[in-house]
Design an enzyme around this catalytic site. Structure first.
Site, PDB file in Angstrom:
ATOM      1  N   GLY A 522     -26.574  98.489   0.097  1.00  0.00           N
ATOM      2  CA  GLY A 522     -25.136  98.243   0.037  1.00  0.00           C
ATOM      3  C   GLY A 522     -24.618  98.504  -1.354  1.00  0.00           C
ATOM      4  N   ASP A 640     -17.950  82.261  -8.001  1.00  0.00           N
ATOM      5  CA  ASP A 640     -17.760  83.278  -6.955  1.00  0.00           C
ATOM      6  C   ASP A 640     -18.612  82.941  -5.732  1.00  0.00           C
ATOM      7  OD1 ASP A 640     -16.535  85.481  -5.880  1.00  0.00           O
ATOM      8  OD2 ASP A 640     -17.951  86.928  -6.715  1.00  0.00           O
TER       9      ASP A 640
END
Length: 828
Positions: A522, A640
Site C-alpha cells: 500500500g 493520529d
C-alpha cells in the site's frame, strides 16, 4: 411400446397429484408435511419435503414441475437438515417455519418482525414465478427471492446495497446430493461493484467482465427464438444483476453447481432436458488470474495459453516452461518518473478482458484519460470504454496495481493501454497524444528544473534563518547514523540509547525484488510500503520515504526515535532501518492481516470480526495507548489514532502503528500547544483541531471515535453518507438518549454479542468523545470501566463534541488521509 410409456407417465403424474393438496397457500391452521405439497396456481412450481439421491436427510424445497428432470431451485433449511419429513406451517409469531416434528423444535423460520395485528392473519403464497412470499393483506413481509439458494430465477436479484453493504448471493450445494452450503458463492464484487465473481470460499474463482454505466441489458436468443436478457443496474443505493425472458412460460434458470460452474439452463420440452446455453468459466482461460500478474491468457492456445504483456517477461521462466503460469510476469525495464510525469509510452492491447481492480474516473475524455495515467506514477494501465447504458458516453478506467485476470479473446471489444519503455514499443501501439505529452513533459521538466534551482537556493537561506533548530536535529541524526559499530556480527545503529540493526540497501532490494509492484502492500503519506522476505524466510514490512512525500526527515526521525524505545505487545515493532544513498527506510514486523479498517469497513470481510475478536481488539488498543501515556520510558501522545493505523497480526491481535505524528511529553507535563495541527479530521478533539491544544485527552477522544466505529461497523469520516446525523458520535448519542443503544451495534454481531459488554463499550465511547477534555476519562479509567462487571455503574455521558458543527476544517492541516473514496490502498 409407445402407448405403454404414455400409460406409465400418466400413472406417475396421477400418483404425484394424488399427494398434492392442490393449493398454493399456507394459512393459519394448515400445513405441509409428509408427501403433501404446495403447488403454484398454474402448476409451474411446487414446494415439498424432499430427500436427495444417496441421502437420508430431508429438506423443504421449491422445485420446477418438469418431468422427468425436476430441478430444486430453493431450499429453506439448508443448514439444518431433518432426519424425516418435517412440518411447514405458520408459526405463532406469524412467520413461516419448518418444524422438526420429532424434536418439536423450529429448524428454520422466515424470521421477520410481524406486528401484533398481523400475527394471526399472515399467509404463505407460492407464486408462479417460484417466489415464496409471506403476506399480510397485500403487503409482502418476506420473500424467498430475497434469500436465493444455488439457483437464480427470472426476477431474482444478485445484489449489493451500497449503503448497508448487505449482499444477496448464490451459494452452491456442498455436493450434488447435499443441499447444505458448499464452497462456491456468486455475487457482486464489494470492492469494484462493476463486476461479479464466483468465489471458492474467499478466493476468486471466476470474474465477469466490467460493466460501465448506470444500466445495461445483454440480449440472448435460443434456437427456438426465445429471447432473454441479463440486466445490470447501478443506482444510488444498489448494484444488482437480474435476468428476464420474453415469454413467461419459458423455464430458464442460472445455476451455481457444486463444482463452481455458473450455468444458464433452458428447459426443452421436446427433449425433456435442461439445455445449457452458457457456462462460466467457459474454458481454462476464464479461470481467475490463470496467467498470473501481467500475463494474458489467449483462448484457442491450449498448449501454451499464457503470454507476457509487452515489456514484461516470465517471473519464473522454468515454471513457465513447465506449464505453471501462476507466478506471472515482471517488467523487463524499470520505468522512470520525474517531476510528477511518467517518462513513458503506451502499448495498445486489443480485444482484452479488462483486468481486475479497475478504478472508474468520471467525466474524462479519451485524451484526459491518457493524461491522467501519464501524470500518475502509480498508474499501470488505462482504458476508455463505451458505457453500457443509454447515454453511450465513454468511460475512463485506470489501474494502480498489478494487472491480473487478463484474457485475450475476440469476444471482448475493449482495448487497454499499458506503459512501456520506449525501447520495447517497436512500431505498434504508440498514441500520438503520448508523443505530444512527452514533448510537453520535457518543456515542463526544463522549466521546473530552473524554478526548482531558485527555490532550493531561496529555501536554503530560509532554512538557515528559521529552521536551524530542526536542521541541527536532522544533522545530529545523520552523524549518529554514520556512527556504526559491529556487535555480534551485525551492524548496530547508535541513536542516543537506542540500538537497532542497520540494513544494507542491497539486502532490502533483494528482499523486495527491487521494490516490485507485486510486493507493494500500500501507500500512505510517508510513502509506499512493501512486503520483504529476508534470509531465513523472515517476513517484514518495509516503509520507504517517498521523494514526493509531504513528510520527511523529521517524521522519519520521530518514528525511528519513538518506536525504537517502545516495547509492548500492542505496539508495532520496529526491526531496523536503512539510510544508504539518500534512502530513508524503516523495517517493521510484518502484519499478515493488514489494518483494522480493511476488515471493519469491508462488508465481505467484517464477518471475520465476531464480537469476541472486536472486544479483544478494543482492549488491545486501549492497553497500547495506556502504555505510551503512562508506562513507557517516554510519555507519548500519538495524535493520529484511527482504524487504518491499527495493524492485525496472524491471530487478529491489534498493534498500534504510525508514530510519525507523535509528540513526546515530559513525565509531569499535562498539555501543550502547536501551530501545526496534524492528524486526521474526524478523529481530532475540538480543542486540538480548533486551537492546537493537545494532551493525552486528544488520544482518548480518538480512541472513543475508534471504539464507536468498532462496535457499530460504521466509518466516522463518511458517516454523513449513511445517516441524517452529522457525525457518528451524534448518531450514537441520539440513539443512546432514547434507550436504543442496541441499534448502535453492528448488525453482523448484534445477535451474538454479550449485550452488557457491547452496551458498556458504547457508553465508554461516548464518555471518551465529550467536548471538555476534563470530562473525558484517562486510558487507565477506560480499561477499568471496560473490565468492570455488569453491576458496576458508569458516569453519565454529556453530549459529544462536534455534534452541532462540522465546519472547522479550515483550522486543520492534515497529513494523514482517511480514505473514503476508491483510491490507492493506504500503507500498512
Amino acid at each position: 411400446m409407445g402407448w405403454f410409456l404414455r400409460y406409465i407417465v400418466t400413472m406417475l403424474l396421477s400418483l404425484i397429484l394424488s399427494f398434492c393438496t392442490c393449493q398454493d397457500k399456507i394459512v393459519p391452521g394448515k400445513s405441509v408435511s409428509g408427501n403433501l405439497t404446495l403447488t403454484s396456481s398454474l402448476g409451474a412450481f411446487s414446494l415439498l419435503f424432499f430427500s436427495p439421491e444417496n441421502s437420508t436427510k430431508y429438506f423443504l424445497g421449491i422445485q420446477y414441475n418438469t418431468f422427468p428432470e425436476t430441478a430444486i431451485v430453493w431450499v429453506a433449511n439448508r443448514e439444518s437438515p431433518l432426519d424425516s419429513p418435517g412440518v411447514f406451517m405458520l408459526g405463532s409469531d406469524g412467520n413461516l417455519v419448518v418444524l422438526d416434528e420429532a424434536r418439536k423444535v423450529v429448524v428454520w423460520s422466515s424470521n421477520v418482525p410481524v406486528s401484533a395485528a398481523a400475527k394471526n392473519n399472515t399467509t404463505g403464497l407460492l407464486m408462479d414465478t417460484g417466489n415464496l412470499v409471506l403476506r399480510f393483506g397485500v403487503d409482502a413481509l418476506w420473500e424467498s427471492f430475497d434469500h436465493p439458494s444455488d439457483n437464480m430465477l427470472p426476477g431474482i436479484k444478485i445484489s449489493m446495497n451500497k449503503r448497508t453493504g448487505q449482499q444477496r448471493r448464490l451459494t452452491s450445494w456442498a455436493t450434488p446430493d447435499d443441499p447444505q452450503p458448499g464452497n462456491f458463492t456468486y455475487g457482486i464484487d464489494p470492492k469494484v461493484p462493476l463486476q461479479a465473481f464466483v468465489w471458492k470460499e474467499t478466493t476468486p474463482y471466476w470474474r465477469s467482465t466490467v460493466s460501465v454505466g448506470k444500466a445495461t441489458k445483454t440480449f440472448f436468443q435460443d434456437q427456438d427464438g426465445t429471447e432473454y436478457y441479463i440486466s445490470y443496474n447501478f443506482d444510488v443505493d444498489e448494484v444488482y444483476f437480474t435476468f428476464h425472458v420474453s415469454d413467461s412460460s419459458v423455464k430458464l434458470r442460472v445455476w451455481l453447481n457444486p463444482t463452481g460452474e455458473l450455468k444458464v439452463l433452458l428447459w426443452q420440452s421436446s427433449n425433456k432436458t435442461w439445455l445449457p446455453l452458457n457456462k462460466y468459466p467457459y474454458d481454462n482461460c476464464a479461470f481467475y488470474a490463470r496467467c498470473g500478474p501481467y500475463g494474458a491468457c489467449r483462448r484457442g492456445e491450449p498448449r501454451s495459453p499464457c503470454k507476457c504483456l509487452t515489456g514484461f517477461t516470465a517471473k519464473f521462466p522454468n515454471q513457465w516452461a513447465a506449464g505453471d503460469w501462476s507466478g506471472g510476469c515482471v517488467r523487463e525495464n524499470v520505468l522512470t518518473c520525474g517531476n510528477g510525469i511518467l517518462e513513458r509510452y503506451f502499448s495498445k492491447l486489443e480485444n482484452m478482458k479488462l483486468p481486475d481492480h479497475s478504478v472508474l474516473l468520471e467525466n474524462r475524455s479519451m485524451s484526459q484519460c491518457e493524461s491522467e495515467c501519464q501524470h500518475n506514477c502509480s498508474c499501470t494501465a488505462y482504458a476508455y470504454v463505451n458505457a453500457t447504458d443509454e447515454s453511450n458516453i465513454g468511460k475512463c478506467l485506470a489501474w494502480f496495481g498489478e494487472l491480473v485476470d487478463l484474457e485475450n479473446n475476440k469476444i471482448f471489444p475493449n482495448d487497454i493501454y499499458i506503459p512501456v519503455h520506449g525501447s520495447e514499443l517497436g512500431n505498434k501501439g504508440l498514441s500520438v497524444n503520448s508523443l505530444k505529452q512527452s514533448l510537453h513533459s520535457l518543456v515542463i521538466a526544463i522549466v521546473s528544473s530552473a524554478a526548482g534551482l531558485l527555490t532550493i537556493t531561496f529555501g536554503y537561506f530560509l532554512w538557515k534563518k528559521n529552521l536551524g533548530k530542526e536542521g541541527r536535529i536532522a544533522g545530529r541524526m545523520s552523524e549518529n547514523i554514520s556512527n556504526v559499530s559491529a556487535a555480534g556480527g551485525k551492524n548496530i545503529l547508535q541513536f542516543n540509547d537506542t540500538e537497532l540493526p542497520l540494513f544494507s540497501l542491497r539486502s532490502i532490494l533483494a528482499a523486495t525484488n527491487n521494490f516490485s509492484e507485486m510486493n507493494k502492500l500500500g501507500e500512505g503519506g510517508f510513502g509506499p510500503v512493501y512486503k520483504g522476505i529476508f534470509l531465513g524466510d523472515q517476513e517484514v514490512a518495509i516503509k520507504r520515504l517517498s521523494k514526493k512525500s509531504g513528510q520527511g526527515h523529521l517524521e522519519f526521525m520521530n518514528e525511528f526515535k519513538l518506536i525504537a524505545k517502545l516495547q509492548h505487545t500492542n505496539l508495532v515493532r520496529l526491526l531496523g532501518c536503512c539510510t544508504e544513498e539518500e534512502e530513508m527506510i524503516l523495517i517493521y514486523e510484518y502484519m499478515p492481516n493488514r489494518s483494522l479498517d480493511k476488515f471493519l469497513f469491508d462488508p465481505s470481510e467484517k464477518t471475520k470480526l465476531d464480537w469476541d475478536t472486536r472486544f479483544r481488539i478494543i482492549e488491545g488498543i486501549a492497553q497500547g495507548v495506556l502504555y505510551i501515556h503512562k508506562y513507557s520510558r517516554l510519555k507519548i501522545i500519538h495524535r493520529d489514532l484511527k482504524a487504518s493505523n491499527v495493524l492485525l497480526d496472524g491471530t487478529m491481535n491489534p498493534k498500534v502503528s504510525d508514530f510519525g505524528m507523535a509528540r513526546i511529553f515530559g513525565i509531569n507535563q499535562i498539555e501543550a500547544n502547536t501551530n501545526k495541527v496534524v492528524g486526521t479530521y474526524g478523529y481530532m478533539s475540538p480543542e486540538y483541531a480548533l486551537y492546537g491544544h493537545f494532551s493525552e485527552k486528544l488520544d482518548v477522544y480518538s480512541f472513543g471515535i475508534l471504539l464507536l466505529e468498532i462496535v457499530s461497523g460504521k466509518r466516522n469520516a463518511s458517516f454523513y453518507r449513511f445517516e441524517n446525523s452529522l457525525t457518528l458520535a451524534q448518531w450514537v448519542w441520539e440513539l443512546w438518549k432514547e434507550g436504543r443503544g442496541m441499534e448502535v451495534i453492528d448488525a453482523s454481531v448484534r445477535e451474538t454479542c454479550r449485550t452488557h459488554e457491547a452496551l458498556r463499550c458504547v457508553h465508554v465511547g461516548l464518555l471518551c468523545v465529550q467536548e471538555a477534555p476534563a470530562d473525558r476519562p484517562t486510558m487507565s479509567s477506560v480499561i477499568r470501566m471496560m473490565e468492570a462487571d455488569e453491576a458496576t455503574s458508569l458516569p453519565l455521558s454529556k453530549e459529544p463534541a462536534f455534534s452541532t458543527c462540522r465546519n472547522s476544517s479550515s483550522a486543520v492541516t492534515t497529513y494523514s488521509n482517511n480514505v473514503v473514496t476508491i483510491t490507492l490502498p493506504e500503507a500498512r
